[in-house]
Design an enzyme around this catalytic site. Structure first.
Site, mmCIF file in Angstrom:
data_model
loop_
_atom_site.group_PDB
_atom_site.id
_atom_site.type_symbol
_atom_site.label_atom_id
_atom_site.label_comp_id
_atom_site.label_asym_id
_atom_site.label_seq_id
_atom_site.Cartn_x
_atom_site.Cartn_y
_atom_site.Cartn_z
ATOM 1 N N CYS A 1 -21.407 -0.662 -1.579
ATOM 2 C CA CYS A 1 -22.108 -1.625 -1.419
ATOM 3 C C CYS A 1 -23.242 -1.808 -2.275
ATOM 4 O O CYS A 1 -23.802 -1.152 -2.785
ATOM 5 C CB CYS A 1 -22.578 -1.650 -0.165
ATOM 6 S SG CYS A 1 -21.569 -1.265 1.235
ATOM 7 N N TYR B 1 -8.267 0.943 3.405
ATOM 8 C CA TYR B 1 -9.596 1.838 3.503
ATOM 9 C C TYR B 1 -9.357 2.789 4.784
ATOM 10 O O TYR B 1 -9.653 2.290 6.009
ATOM 11 C CB TYR B 1 -10.568 0.855 3.522
ATOM 12 C CG TYR B 1 -12.132 1.571 3.646
ATOM 13 C CD1 TYR B 1 -12.299 3.071 3.424
ATOM 14 C CD2 TYR B 1 -13.022 0.669 3.896
ATOM 15 C CE1 TYR B 1 -13.873 3.375 3.602
ATOM 16 C CE2 TYR B 1 -14.487 1.183 3.918
ATOM 17 C CZ TYR B 1 -14.745 2.557 3.726
ATOM 18 O OH TYR B 1 -15.863 2.879 4.096
ATOM 19 N N HIS C 1 -14.425 7.174 6.189
ATOM 20 C CA HIS C 1 -15.495 6.857 6.967
ATOM 21 C C HIS C 1 -15.259 6.117 8.344
ATOM 22 O O HIS C 1 -15.913 5.062 8.838
ATOM 23 C CB HIS C 1 -16.524 5.620 6.250
ATOM 24 C CG HIS C 1 -16.968 6.127 4.788
ATOM 25 N ND1 HIS C 1 -16.273 5.460 3.632
ATOM 26 C CD2 HIS C 1 -17.627 7.342 4.454
ATOM 27 C CE1 HIS C 1 -17.135 6.251 2.510
ATOM 28 N NE2 HIS C 1 -17.735 7.250 3.090
ATOM 29 N N ASP D 1 -20.608 12.637 2.954
ATOM 30 C CA ASP D 1 -19.892 11.936 1.678
ATOM 31 C C ASP D 1 -20.689 11.801 0.828
ATOM 32 O O ASP D 1 -20.734 12.332 -0.287
ATOM 33 C CB ASP D 1 -18.930 10.916 2.240
ATOM 34 C CG ASP D 1 -18.377 10.088 0.955
ATOM 35 O OD1 ASP D 1 -17.853 10.813 -0.064
ATOM 36 O OD2 ASP D 1 -18.218 8.776 0.924
HETATM 37 C C1 LIG Z 1 -25.039 1.970 -1.885
HETATM 38 C C2 LIG Z 1 -23.587 2.738 -1.447
HETATM 39 C C3 LIG Z 1 -22.871 2.108 -0.775
HETATM 40 C C4 LIG Z 1 -21.471 2.627 -0.157
HETATM 41 N N1 LIG Z 1 -20.743 1.597 0.298
HETATM 42 C C5 LIG Z 1 -19.367 2.094 0.454
HETATM 43 C C6 LIG Z 1 -18.439 1.191 0.881
HETATM 44 O O1 LIG Z 1 -18.330 -0.037 1.120
HETATM 45 N N2 LIG Z 1 -17.159 1.823 1.122
HETATM 46 C C7 LIG Z 1 -16.794 2.913 0.972
HETATM 47 O O2 LIG Z 1 -15.659 3.432 0.967
HETATM 48 N N3 LIG Z 1 -17.785 3.969 0.318
HETATM 49 C C8 LIG Z 1 -18.902 3.463 0.251
HETATM 50 N N4 LIG Z 1 -19.912 4.240 -0.348
HETATM 51 C C9 LIG Z 1 -19.717 5.662 -0.502
HETATM 52 C C10 LIG Z 1 -19.204 6.021 -1.897
HETATM 53 O O3 LIG Z 1 -17.984 5.220 -2.272
HETATM 54 C C11 LIG Z 1 -18.983 7.432 -1.913
HETATM 55 O O4 LIG Z 1 -17.910 7.800 -1.285
HETATM 56 C C12 LIG Z 1 -20.225 8.144 -2.043
HETATM 57 O O5 LIG Z 1 -21.469 7.617 -2.416
HETATM 58 C C13 LIG Z 1 -20.081 9.651 -2.685
HETATM 59 O O6 LIG Z 1 -19.656 9.251 -4.012
HETATM 60 P P1 LIG Z 1 -21.058 9.643 -4.914
HETATM 61 O O7 LIG Z 1 -21.385 10.906 -4.722
HETATM 62 O O8 LIG Z 1 -20.410 9.530 -6.324
HETATM 63 O O9 LIG Z 1 -21.996 8.672 -4.662
HETATM 64 C C14 LIG Z 1 -21.115 3.801 -0.643
HETATM 65 C C15 LIG Z 1 -21.861 4.653 -1.334
HETATM 66 C C16 LIG Z 1 -23.190 4.053 -2.031
HETATM 67 C C17 LIG Z 1 -24.115 4.977 -2.662
#
Ligand SMILES: Cc1cc2nc3c(=O)[nH]c(=O)nc-3n(C[C@H](O)[C@H](O)[C@H](O)COP(=O)(O)O)c2cc1C
Lengths: 264, 735
Positions: B36, B175, B178, B273
Site C-alpha cells: 500500500c 491474494y 495475510h 511478515d
Molecule cells: C506500506 C506497506 C503496505 C503493504 N501492503 C500490502 C498489501 O497491500 N498487500 C500485501 O500482500 N502485502 C502488503 N504489504 C506486505 C509486503 O508485501 C511484504 O510482504 C512485507 O512488507 C515484507 O516484505 P519486506 O520485508 O520486503 O518489506 C505491505 C507492506 C508495506 C511496507
C-alpha cells in the site's frame, strides 16, 4: 610579531589504488589531497596566539612548497584567519626530500624574519617527522618537538611548552626565542573556516617564489639537494585471513589448528 | 575464501538474469511485491509515479497494493486499490502505462477480505467460508457462503481479472496471504465447513484451486497468474503449517500458478511478515520459505526485508528462492537494483525497518511516508525524483546548523543541487539524536539513516571544496551565525526531552521533577550514561511511541527493576508500526510492570505520587467559578523509586533561532537573506517528518517564503466529471 607556519598538502588513498609507472609513488589519480592533519593544529595554534594578542600585533604567515594545486591548502589556512601565504615552487623542486624542503623553508625564514615557526610534528602521508627539526638545525634555533601544550605571549623572550614522550610521559620545557616547534595532534581543537572566512581568503595575498628567488642554487634543491631518494613504493604482502565456518566445535578445532601452525 | 581475493564484478550477476513467469518475462530478479501507498485507484498519478520510479530504478516488476475485486470487499477506512468498474480500469491503467515505458511488468493483487473488510463505505456484508467475527477488524462478521455464494465470489475474481488485463496488468494475483479469503478457506482456523469446501485438506483447498483455474482460463494466456500464499500462519496446527498444508497446497496448485509469492503470518499480526528491524533481521522468513522450492516447479519469490545484495545473490544462487521480493527496501531505495548493477553499494539508501511506511496504512490511508526516503509518496504531487535534483537557483551559500535527520538531509539535497553548504554540528558525528536512538536495544539498524547521509555528505563535500562538514566544533552562537557569511541559514538544532515533566496530559510541569536532581533522569541522560541509575526505576511516560518501552528494555537488560507508569497507551504508535505485539511480549517476559491510566501529581526524593486518570468521578456539573466540574480526584497513592526516568514530552531546541529572530534587523547588513527552521527545532516530530522537512526546504529554498511549503498537486475528483464513463454528477434523487 610574526609566526611562520609551513604546511603540506598531503595525499590520502582511495580504497583501491595503483602505483605510478616508475613505481616510486602512488598514481595521483587515486589520491585525495588535503592539508596535513598535523598542520591543522599548528595553524590553529598560531591563530590562537594571534587572537589572544591585540588586533594587529601578530601576523600569521602560512607557506607551502608545492605546485599550484597546493594553493588550496594555503587558502584553507587563510580562511581560518592566517594573514598571507607564500608558495614556493618551480620544476627544479621536484623530488626534494625533507632535508631539501627544510632548506627551502629556512630561506623563507631568512626572508620573513619570523620569531616563531610552528610546523606539524610530522606529515600524515610520509611521516618522516624530520622537516621541522631539520629546519631548526639549519637555522641553529632552539626547538621543541611533538609539542602538546604551548604557553607564549608575543614579545616574551621565551616560551614554555609541554611535549609528549614515549610511554605516556610528558616533558615541560622552556626555550628562548626565536624558536621552532613541531606541533602534536590534539594540542587544540582546530576551527573550521566560516563562509565569510573562505571568501575573505580569496582576496588575501599569496606570494609565489622560486628557488632562485630565495637564493638557492639548483644543486641545493630537488633530488640533487636531497639526502635520500625514494627507490620504490609498494604494498607489502598481506597476512592471510580466512572465514572460519561450521559448528562451534569445528570452529574451535580449526582455530586450534591455526594456532599450532603459526607457532610452528 | 581469503578476504583479499579479488572481488568479481559479476558476483551479483545472478540477480540480473531474466526469468520466465508464464507468458511474461521478468528482466531480472528484483520484484516489488504488493504494498500500500495510500493511492489505490483514487490517486492514479501518485500510483503511476510511485511504481514507475521503481521501474526507472531497475525493478523488473511493480505491483499495486491489495486491490479489491468488488464493493463487497471494501476496506474503508484503510485504502486499497479497486477494480470494481471501468473508472478503476481507467485510473489504474495510468500505472501500467508508466511502468511499461521502462520495459518492466505491472502486477495487481486481487483481494477479497471476508470479515476483515469492514465495508464501511459500501455498507455491504462480506462473505466468508464460515461465520466468524474478525480478530483484526472491530465488529465485523461475515456471512457464511453457500454454494451459490461461492460461485458469486469466484465470479468476482474472474471479472476483476479481466478488468485487470484490460487495465494493462501483466501479472494478476489471487491474494491468499495475510488471512484473506482464499487462505480463510484453506485454514481450519476460519474454515469450519462440513461440505466439499471444508474439512479435509482437499476440501479446504478447493475454493482457492477453483478460483485459480477460473482466473487462468479467463486471462492466463495473456497474463501471468500469481498467488500470494502465507505458507505458515504461525499459529500451529490450528492454522496452516508449512510442512503440512503449506507444501501440500503448493504441490496441488503448482500447475495453475506462474509465480509463487510466499510469506508467513496472518493479518492481525502482520508484523510477522513485515517484520520491524527491532525484532527481525533480513531473511527472517526463509526458514519457512525455503521449503517451497522443494515442491514447486514454478519460479518462487519471497520477502524478508532484503537490503543486502550479497544475501540476495546467495539466496538465488543457493536455490532458496528465484526472485527477491521487496516492499520496504523498494520504498527506501527505488533505485536499489540499478545501484547494485553499477556497483554503487554505498549509495544504497538502506531500509531501517522502522515500519513508519506501514503506520500510515494502519492509521487508515494517508499517503505513505518513509523515514529514509523523503521522496516516497512525493513523486507525483511534488514532482520529487529520489535521485535527481534541480540545479541550484542562486549562488547563495547556506549554513545549516545541526546535522541530525533534518539538517543532514537538507544539506545533502542542497549540495546535490550544487549549493555551497556548511553543515555544522557540535557533535563529532552526523546523525543527531539518531545516534542516541540507534544505541537503544534492537534499534541498531535505524543507524542506517545516519549512515546514508554520512556517506553521501562525505562524497558531496569532496565535489565542492567550498562546502564543508564542520563537526565537533563549539556550538555556534547567535553572533557566530550572524558573522558566518552565509546568505541563507537553516536551523536544525533538534529537540530535547522535557526536564521538568511537561507533558501532553496536563501541559504543565510536574512539581518536584527536575532532571538536574541526581534521582531524576531524562532519556538522553540514560542513553548517554550521564546518571547513576538506581535499582528500582520508575519510567513516567506520556509519549506514545518507542522511547518508554525501549528504555524499559534497556534498563531491564542493565539489571534494574522497571515499572512504567503511563498516562497514554504505552507504545500506542507501535500498533501502527506493527511493533506492538512483540514489544508487549517482551515487556511481559522481562516482568516490567506497566501501570496504565495513571499520571503523576508530584515527586519527592525516592517517591512519586500517582493518581488514576479516571478518579474524578463520572458525574459532571457546574460548580461555579474556580471549582472543578467534577469530584476531587482522591485516587492518589505514593510509589517508591530509586531513579525516576521522565519520558513526558519533547521541546524544540529553538534558542538559536529565536535569538537570530530577535536580531533580524542585523540580517541584512550581515548579508543574510533568510533564516529557516526545520525538523524538531520547529516542532518535535517523527524522524521521517524531520527528514522530509529538511528535504523539502532544500528543494524549495529559492521560494520567497521557503519556510512554508509550496502547495502540492492534489488528486481529487473533479465535480462535473463522472468517475464511470457515461455516468452523471448532478444531484439526482431516486423518487
Ligand atoms: C506500506 C506497506 C503496505 C503493504 N501492503 C500490502 C498489501 O497491500 N498487500 C500485501 O500482500 N502485502 C502488503 N504489504 C506486505 C509486503 O508485501 C511484504 O510482504 C512485507 O512488507 C515484507 O516484505 P519486506 O520485508 O520486503 O518489506 C505491505 C507492506 C508495506 C511496507
Amino acid at each position: 610579531m610574526k609566526i611562520l607556519v609551513p604546511v603540506k598538502r598531503t595525499a590520502s588513498l582511495d580504497d583501491e589504488f595503483e602505483m605510478r609507472d616508475d613505481g616510486r609513488d602512488v598514481d595521483a589519480d587515486f589520491c585525495e589531497y588535503d592539508i596535513n592533519e598535523f598542520d591543522e593544529f599548528s595553524v590553529e595554534e598560531a591563530i590562537k596566539i594571534k587572537e589572544a594578542a591585540g588586533e594587529g600585533t601578530v601576523e600569521v604567515v602560512v607557506m607551502t612548497v608545492g605546485p599550484e594545486d597546493a594553493d588550496e591548502v594555503l587558502r584553507k589556512c587563510l580562511a581560518k584567519g592566517a594573514d598571507r601565504g607564500i608558495r614556493v615552487w618551480d620544476d627544479a623542486l621536484e623530488g626534494s626530500d625533507q632535508m631539501a624542503i627544510a632548506r627551502i623553508i629556512a630561506k623563507v625564514v631568512e626572508r620573513e624574519q619570523p620569531e616563531l615557526v610552528l610546523t606539524g610534528a610530522q606529515s600524515s602521508d610520509h611521516g618522516f617527522a624530520q622537516t621541522g627539526i631539520a629546519l631548526a638545525g639549519i637555522l641553529g634555533w632552539p626547538h621543541g618537538a611533538v609539542v602538546s601544550f604551548l604557553e607564549y605571549t608575543p614579545g616574551a623572550p621565551s616560551l614554555a611548552f609541554r611535549r609528549e614522550l614515549e610511554g605516556g610521559l610528558e616533558q615541560k620545557a622552556s626555550i628562548p626565542m626565536p624558536a621552532v616547534l613541531t606541533i602534536q595532534l590534539g594540542i587544540n581543537r582546530p576551527r573550521y573556516a566560516s563562509l565569510r572566512g573562505i571568501r575573505q581568503a580569496n582576496s588575501k595575498p599569496v606570494d609565489e617564489l622560486s628557488h632562485t628567488d630565495l637564493g638557492l642554487t639548483d644543486d641545493q634543491v630537488g633530488e640533487a639537494g636531497s639526502l635520500s631518494r625514494i627507490r620504490r613504493m609498494y604494498v607489502p604482502e598481506r597476512g592471510r585471513s580466512e572465514m572460519i565456518q561450521g559448528t562451534p566445535a569445528q570452529q574451535a578445532s580449526r582455530i586450534l589448528q591455526i594456532i599450532k601452525d603459526v607457532r610452528g | 575464501m581469503p578476504l583479499d581475493a579479488p572481488v568479481s564484478r559479476s558476483k551479483y550477476d545472478v540477480l540480473f538474469e531474466p526469468i520466465q513467469i508464464g507468458p511474461k518475462t521478468l528482466k531480472n530478479r528484483f520484484y516489488q511485491v504488493p504494498h500500500c501507498i495510500g493511492a489505490g485507484s483514487d490517486k492514479p498519478g501518485f500510483q503511476a509515479a510511485h511504481r514507475s520510479i521503481k521501474a526507472e530504478g531497475g525493478w523488473a516488476a511493480m505491483n499495486t497494493e491489495y486491490c479489491s475485486i468488488h464493493s463487497e470487499s471494501d476496506d474503508t477506512h484503510r485504502l486499497s486499490a479497486r477494480l470494481w468498474d471501468d473508472g478503476d480500469v481507467h485510473n489504474l491503467s495510468a500505472m501500467t502505462a508508466a511502468i511499461h515505458k521502462f520495459d518492466a511488468l505491472a502486477g495487481v493483487e486481487l483481494w477479497y477480505g471476508g470479515a476483515h473488510a469492514p465495508n464501511m463505505e459500501s455498507r455491504q456484508t462480506p462473505r466468508g467460508p464460515s461465520q466468524y467475527a474478525s480478530e483484526f477488524e472491530t465488529m465485523t462478521y461475515c456471512h457464511e457462503m453457500d454454494i451459490d455464494d461461492i460461485h458469486d465470489v469466484q465470479g468476482f475474481y474472474v471479472e476483476a481479472a479481466k478488468r485487470a488485463r484490460d487495465a494493462g496488468f501483466d501479472i494478476i494475483y489471487c491474494y491468499g496471504a495475510h488471512s484473506y479469503l482464499p487462505l480463510q478457506f484453506l485454514s481450519p482456523y476460519y474454515n469450519k465447513r462440513t461440505d466439499k469446501y471444508g474439512g479435509s485438506f482437499e476440501n479446504r483447498a478447493r475454493f482457492w484451486i477453483e478460483t485459480l483455474e477460473k482466473m487462468k482460463v479467463a486471462v492466463g494466456d495473456e497474463c501471468a497468474i500469481a498467488t500470494r500464499f502465507a505458507v505458515d500462519t504461525l499459529i500451529g496446527e490450528d492454522g496452516v503449517e508449512i510442512e503440512r498444508d503449506g507444501v501440500k497446497f503448493i504441490e496441488m496448485a503448482d500447475p495453475l500458478v506462474d509465480v509463487w509469492d510466499v510469506n508467513v503470518g496472518d493479518i492481525a499480526e502482520w508484523g510477522e511478515d513485515a517484520g520491524p528491524s527491532r525484532f527481525y533481521r533480513q531473511g527472517h522468513q526463509l526458514p519457512w520459505q525455503k521449503f517451497v522450492k522443494d515442491v514447486s516447479k514454478k519460479p518462487v519469490l519471497g520477502v524478508g526485508r532484503f537490503t543486502d545484495p550479497e544475501k540476495m545473490a546467495e539466496i538465488v544462487r543457493s536455490g532458496q528462492m528465484d526472485i527477491i521480493g521487496a516492499a520496504r527496501p523498494s520504498i527506501s531505495d527505488p533505485f536499489l537494483p540499478q545501484k547494485i548493477k553499477e556497483g554503487r553499494i554505498d549509495d544504497i539508501r538502506t531500509c531501517i525497518g522502522c515500519n513508519v511506511c506501514i503506520s500510515r496504512w494502519e492509521i487508515g490511508g494517508p499517503p505513505m511516508i518513509c523515514t529514509q526516503n523523503a521522496t516516497a509518496g512525493e513523486e507525483y504531487r511534488r514532482g520529487w525524483h529520489p535521485e535527481k535534483f534541480p540545479k541550484k537557483g542562486s549562488d547563495d551559500a547556506v549554513l545549516v546548523v545541526g546535522a541530525g535527520p533534518s539538517g543532514a538531509e537538507c544539506a545533502r539535497v542542497l549540495m546535490e543541487r550544487g549549493y555551497t553548504v556548511h553543515l555544522v554540528d557540535s557533535a563529532e558525528k552526523v546523525g543527531g539524536h539518531v545516534n542516541d536512538v540507534s544505541s537503544l536495544p534492537g534499534l541498531g539498524e535505524w543507524g542506517y539513516h545516519r549512515d546514508y547521509r554520512e556517506v553521501q555528505l562525505g562524497k558531496l563535500v569532496k565535489k565542492n571544496k567550498q562546502s564543508q562538514l564542520a563537526l565537533g566544533g563549539a556550538r555556534l552562537s547567535v553572533a557566530d551565525v550572524l558573522d558566518y557569511g552565509a546568505e541563507k541559514v537553516v536551523i536544525a538544532t533538534g529537540s530535547h526531552w522535557s526536564t521538568d515533566g511537561r507533558n501532553a496530559l496536563t501541559h504543565a510541569p510536574i512539581p518536584g521533577i527536575d532532571a538536574s536532581l541526581p534521582y531524576i533522569a531524562t532519556p538522553e541522560q540514560v542513553i548517554l550514561g550521564q546518571k547513576k541509575i538506581g535499582k528500582k526505576v520508575i519510567i513516567l511516560n506520556a509519549d506514545p511511541y518507542f522511547m518508554a518501552p525501549s528504555l524499559a528494555q534497556k534498563l531491564h537488560q542493565d539489571g534494574h527493576d522497571v515499572t512504567v507508569v503511563t498516562g497514554v497507551e504505552l507504545g500506542r504508535y507501535m500498533h501502527f508500526t506493527l511493533e506492538y505485539p512483540n514489544m508487549h511480549r517482551m515487556l511481559h517476559e522481562m516482568h516490567v510492570e506497566v501501570i496504565g491510566d495513571h499520571w503523576a501529581s508530584k515527586v519527592e526524593e525516592g517517591r512519586i505520587e500517582l493518581y488514576n486518570l479516571w478518579g474524578d468521578g463520572s458525574e459532571r456539573r457546574y460548580n461555579g467559578p474556580g471549582r472543578m466540574p467534577r469530584n476531587p480526584n482522591t485516587s492518589h497513592t505514593w510509589h517508591n523509586f530509586d531513579t525516576l526516568v521522565v519520558v513526558t514530552g519533547r521541546k524544540s531546541n529553538d534558542e538559536l533561532y529565536r535569538g537570530l529572530k530577535e536580531r533580524k534587523a542585523e540580517w541584512d547588513k550581515n548579508g543574510i537573506k533568510d533564516v529557516y527552521v526545520i525538523g524538531d527545532a520547529w516542532a518535535p516530530k517523527l524522524i521521517a517528518d524531520s527528514t522530509f522537512e529538511g528535504h523539502r526546504l532544500a528543494r524549495e529554498i529559492e521560494e520567497p517564503k521557503a519556510q512554508f511549503p509550496k502547495p502540492y498537486r492534489r488528486e481529487v475528483s473533479v465535480f462535473g466529471t463522472p468517475y464511470i464513463p457515461g455516468g452523471f454528477t448532478d444531484i439526482r434523487y431516486e423518487v
